[in-house]
Design an enzyme around this catalytic site. Sequence first.
Site, short mmCIF file in Angstrom:
data_model
loop_
_atom_site.label_atom_id
_atom_site.label_comp_id
_atom_site.label_asym_id
_atom_site.label_seq_id
_atom_site.Cartn_x
_atom_site.Cartn_y
_atom_site.Cartn_z
N ASP A 129 31.06 30.22 21.86
CA ASP A 129 32.03 31.30 21.72
C ASP A 129 32.48 31.71 23.12
OD1 ASP A 129 31.98 31.48 18.93
OD2 ASP A 129 30.28 32.86 18.95
N ASP A 147 36.83 29.93 14.85
CA ASP A 147 36.67 31.21 14.16
C ASP A 147 38.03 31.84 13.86
OD1 ASP A 147 33.90 30.91 14.45
OD2 ASP A 147 33.85 32.13 16.27
#
Length: 172
Positions: A129, A147
């Site tokens: 991330d 995402d």
Amino acid sequence: MNETTGTTSTPRGALGWLWLSAAIVVADQFTKWLVTHNLALYERVEILPVFGLTHLHNTGAAFSFLADAGGWQRWFFIAIAVLVTALVVVWLRRLPKQGHGWLAAALALVVGGAVGNVIDRVAHGYVIDFISVHWQQWFFPAFNVADSAITVGAVMLIIDSFYEGRRKQKLI
């Protein structure tokens, strides 16, 4: 109409939308590669007062759910993502090729995002991330391109469900 089966459905349905899934996977993996090769783990770079890049590893699901579960969650999340991806691909195959572009795009975004994160889990044991959105001292959990694709696809599915209900009402 198909002369051998007598049906009007196409064998491939809306599978042509999987190009969008592939584009999401490529963009996701490329941006993760850029982050891992240019930022040290936990390094943060501010781009705007509310946006930055932070290299993080997430062993859990959304919002780091089950991140400290001991390792079993890696295979659990891989299995769920593979199952959902397979079901969505079947849905795309059964979806008529014409007239459902919005729905097909939404499904393709979900597939691309799921595959992008599965690649990370299989290769690394965690998801990379890096997108950091914040306001002063409040930070939204970091996320990535995969995402984002899943989220946009899910929102599009919700919007489509409202219109699908209206289409059915008009038929009655």
